[in-house]
Design a protein around this motif. Sequence first.
Motif, PDB file in Angstrom:
ATOM      1  N   UNK A   1      -7.825  46.015   7.428  1.00  0.00           N
ATOM      2  CA  UNK A   1      -8.169  46.564   8.743  1.00  0.00           C
ATOM      3  C   UNK A   1      -9.096  45.659   9.537  1.00  0.00           C
ATOM      4  N   UNK A   2     -10.048  45.007   8.873  1.00  0.00           N
ATOM      5  CA  UNK A   2     -11.055  44.231   9.587  1.00  0.00           C
ATOM      6  C   UNK A   2     -10.526  42.921  10.159  1.00  0.00           C
ATOM      7  N   UNK A   3      -9.318  42.536   9.787  1.00  0.00           N
ATOM      8  CA  UNK A   3      -8.762  41.268  10.284  1.00  0.00           C
ATOM      9  C   UNK A   3      -8.642  41.250  11.797  1.00  0.00           C
ATOM     10  N   UNK A   4      -8.499  42.410  12.406  1.00  0.00           N
ATOM     11  CA  UNK A   4      -8.356  42.490  13.861  1.00  0.00           C
ATOM     12  C   UNK A   4      -9.689  42.484  14.591  1.00  0.00           C
ATOM     13  N   UNK A   5     -10.793  42.569  13.833  1.00  0.00           N
ATOM     14  CA  UNK A   5     -12.090  42.747  14.472  1.00  0.00           C
ATOM     15  C   UNK A   5     -13.105  41.641  14.144  1.00  0.00           C
ATOM     16  N   UNK A   6     -12.906  40.929  13.064  1.00  0.00           N
ATOM     17  CA  UNK A   6     -13.813  39.833  12.724  1.00  0.00           C
ATOM     18  C   UNK A   6     -12.985  38.688  12.158  1.00  0.00           C
ATOM     19  N   UNK A   7     -13.505  37.486  12.328  1.00  0.00           N
ATOM     20  CA  UNK A   7     -12.762  36.302  11.902  1.00  0.00           C
ATOM     21  C   UNK A   7     -12.548  36.303  10.393  1.00  0.00           C
ATOM     22  N   UNK A   8     -11.322  36.012  10.012  1.00  0.00           N
ATOM     23  CA  UNK A   8     -10.956  35.960   8.607  1.00  0.00           C
ATOM     24  C   UNK A   8     -10.319  34.606   8.313  1.00  0.00           C
ATOM     25  N   UNK A   9     -10.567  34.095   7.124  1.00  0.00           N
ATOM     26  CA  UNK A   9      -9.985  32.835   6.703  1.00  0.00           C
ATOM     27  C   UNK A   9      -9.315  33.035   5.351  1.00  0.00           C
ATOM     28  N   UNK A  10      -8.520  32.078   4.983  1.00  0.00           N
ATOM     29  CA  UNK A  10      -7.812  32.164   3.722  1.00  0.00           C
ATOM     30  C   UNK A  10      -8.774  32.249   2.549  1.00  0.00           C
ATOM     31  N   UNK A  11      -9.898  31.539   2.660  1.00  0.00           N
ATOM     32  CA  UNK A  11     -10.870  31.497   1.576  1.00  0.00           C
ATOM     33  C   UNK A  11     -12.055  32.430   1.811  1.00  0.00           C
ATOM     34  N   UNK A  12     -12.119  33.020   3.006  1.00  0.00           N
ATOM     35  CA  UNK A  12     -13.252  33.889   3.332  1.00  0.00           C
ATOM     36  C   UNK A  12     -12.756  35.058   4.171  1.00  0.00           C
ATOM     37  N   UNK A  13     -12.671  36.231   3.551  1.00  0.00           N
ATOM     38  CA  UNK A  13     -12.176  37.403   4.266  1.00  0.00           C
ATOM     39  C   UNK A  13     -12.739  38.655   3.605  1.00  0.00           C
TER      40      UNK A  13
END
Length: 787
Positions: free
Chosen positions: A239-251
Motif C-alpha cells: 500500500x505504501x508504494x503509492x505514498x512514499x518512495x520505494x526502491x528494490x533494496x529499500x521498501x
Amino acid sequence: MLGNYFKIAWRNLIRNKAFSAINILGLASGLACSLLVILWIQDERSMDRFHANDAQLYQVYEINHYDGKIEGTYLTQGLLANELKRMVPEVTYASSMESSFPRIFSANGQLFKVEGAYVGEDFLKMFSYPLLQGTPATALNVPGGIAISRKMAAQFFGSPERAIGQTIRYENKEDLTVTAIFENVPAYSSQQFDFLRNWQDYTKANSWVSNWGSANPATYLQLHQGTDPAKVAAKIKGFLASYKSQHKEAFTELGLQPFPEKYLHATFQNGKIDGGRIAYVHLFSLVAVFILLIACINFMNLATAGATQRAKEVGVRKVVGAVRRTLMLQFVCEAILLTLCSVMIAIALVVLLLPAFNTLTGKQLLLPTTQPAFWALLLGLMVITGLVAGSYPAFFLSSLNPVKVLKGNLKFSTGATFFRKSLVVFQFALSAILIVGMIIIYQQLDYVQTKNLGYNRENLLYIPMEGGLINKYDLLKEEAGKLPGIVSISKMRETPTVISHSRGDIGWVGKDPSQEVLFSDAVVGYDFVKTLDLRLLAGRDFSREFGADSANYILNETAVKKIGYTDPIGKPFIWGTDKGEIIGVLKDFHFSSMHDAIEPLFIRLDTSPKWGTLLVRTTAGKTQTTLAALEKLCKTINPGIPFSYQFSDQEYTKLYKNEQVVSKLANYFAFLAIFISCLGLFGLAMFTAAQRTKEIGVRKTLGASVPNIILLLSTDFLKPVAMALLIAFPIAWYTMNRWLQGFVYKTEIAWWVFVLAGLLTIGIAILTVGFQSIKAALMNPVKSLKA
C-alpha cells in the motif's frame, strides 16, 4: 465401599503424622505454585479479549526492508489510518493512536497529572470502552473536545453527569470541552488511558504527522464481518508504494495482526511476528507443571519408602481375600485424600502470597472463588494430582507377595530401586537447571546495570517540561545555573534512556539513491553533550556562538560509519529537505535497551520545542538540597504545576522490568524446586536406610566406624544428584544461551556458574541426607540384626 477406603486412609494419615506432614507440605507447595501461575496465565491470556468486535479488530504493522535488514515495527504513519479506510472497502473503521505521557489538567480548583492518548474519531466505535455520557459518533469528532474516564470525571467534577459539557484546562494553555465520559479502562486492557483527545488536535501540534516519511503512531482497523483478513493483508501489503518512495533494496510493506493477539505476540524476528510475552507464558507453565511433578514424585518416593510399614498390612489383606484392584483403589483414595488436604493448605498459601505475587508481577489477580469454573479446575487438579501421585505407590504396594511379606523377606527389585532413583534424578536435574538460570539471569541484569552506557547516569535528573517551563526554559536555565549543586542543564525531546523516533529520509554526499537507512533522531538544546557527559570523538557541541547551529547536526560514530565519511566534520548531512553540516561526532552511547544494537543517530538543535524533558546534572552528594532548590525555582517560574522528576538510573532500570520479574520468579521457583526435591531425597534416604539396616549392622559388627558408614550411605544417596547434574548442565547451557540471544549486549556463560550450581545442589543434598545417614550409622547393631 469408597467411604470405608477414605476412613482407612484418614486413619493412616493420622497414624503417620510425620510422613503425612512432609507429603502434604510438599504437595501443597507444588499446588500453590501451580495455582499462582494458572491465575497469572489466565490473566495474560484474557488481555484484550473483552471487546465486542475483537474478531474484526486488527493492528497494522510495518516490515521495513533496508540496508540489507528486515525489521518489523508497530510504528506507522499518522496518515495511514484514514487513507486505508478511504481506499480499502473491507475496512469499516480505522484509527491512529498516539499515547501521551502524563499531562496536567485543571478544573474547579483541582489539578492532576493524567495519562491518555490522541485517537481518531472511529476509536470508540471500534473498541468496547462503554460510554457513561456522550455517544461514540460525537465523542471524538470535534477539535478541542476531550473524552475522559469516570475516575477523571469524579476527580474534577464530582460525577460523570456533572462533567459532560464542562471545560477543563490542558497544560495551563488550552481549554477543552468534555464531550464524553467512558467507564474506567479495565486492568485486562493493554491500552490504558484516562483521557482521549481528537486526532486533529494532535496533527495541528505535530506537523511531522502529515509526512509519509515519518512513523510513530499505532494504526488500528476494524474489518467488515465475514471479511477474510488474509486477503486484506495481501491487498495492503504494498500500500505504501503509492505514498512514499520505494526502491528494490529499500521498501516498506504492511501486515495485519489480530489485535487480541498482539499483547502476547509482539516481538519481531526478520520482519515476522515471532514470540513476545507468550514465551514467558510457556516458560512459567512448564515450570509450574515440573514443580507439581516434583511434588508428586515426592509422594511416590515417600510412599514407597514407607512400604516396610505398610507391607504386613498389605500381606494380611491379601491373605484374607483382598484382590489387587481393591488394594490399588484404596491407595489411590489415600492419595486423593492427602491431595485434598494439600489443596486446602495450598488455597490458604495462595491467599497469603497473592498480594506479594501481584506486587512482583504488576498484576491485580484475585482468587475467583465465586466462579464455578475455578472450583471445577481445582477439583480436576486435585483428582489428576492424586492419580499421578498415587498411581505408582498403588501399583507397587498392591504387587507385594503376601508370603514373602509375612515372613519378613521384603525385598525390592533392581527395577523398582532404579525407578525411584530416576525420579530423584529428574527432580534434582530440574532444580539444577533453575539454579543455573537464576545465576545467569542475575549476571545479565547486573551486566546491563553496570555496563558503561557511554553517558553518565549518576546524578542525572529528568524533569518533564510542562506548563510555563516550555516557554520560560531560558529563564529557568539561567536561574538554575546559579543554584549550588547544579553542574549543567540541557533539554531534549525524549530522554537519553529511550530515543524511539526514527527517520528514513536521510541523505549525504555519495549516497546510493536506492539505499534507505533508518536513523534515530534526537532533538536537543544547548549543552547537551556536557550535561550527559558524552565523549566527543571529533568536532564540538551545539553553541550559541554559532548562529547556524540550528541547521547543523551531531552524529554518533555508528551513523558516520554507515555514511562512510572518513573526515565527517563540515561534511553535508540532509534530513528531509533540511540540509546542514556535521559539526560533531559522538562516541556511541546506548539510547535504548541492550536487547537492541546501537543504531545510527543524528542529533539536531531545536531552541523552541513544544514539549520535552529537562536534563539536570547535579553535584554528587548534593542531590537532595539541589532538588529542594530546583522545586522552589520551578514553582516560582511555573506556578500551579506540581514539581516532578525522575532519576536517570531508575528510568533505565525500567527497561528491564520483564527480566527483573523473571529473575525474581526464577529465584522463588528454584528455591521451591530445591525444597520439594530435598523432601524427595529425604524419602529416598529413608527407603535406603530401611533396606540396608541389616547390612549396616553387619558392617558395624565387623569393625566399620560411624564415619565410614555415614560416608558409605551419603555417597550412595548422592549418586542420583551427580547424575542429575550431568543431565542438567547441558540443558541449562542451551536454554540460557537461547535466552541471552535476546540481548545484543550480553554477559558470557562462565564455567564457574556450573561449578557453583553443582556445589550448591550437592551441599543442599548432603544436608538433606545427613540426618538419615547419621541416624542409620548410630543404630545399635544388635537391633539392626534383629530387624
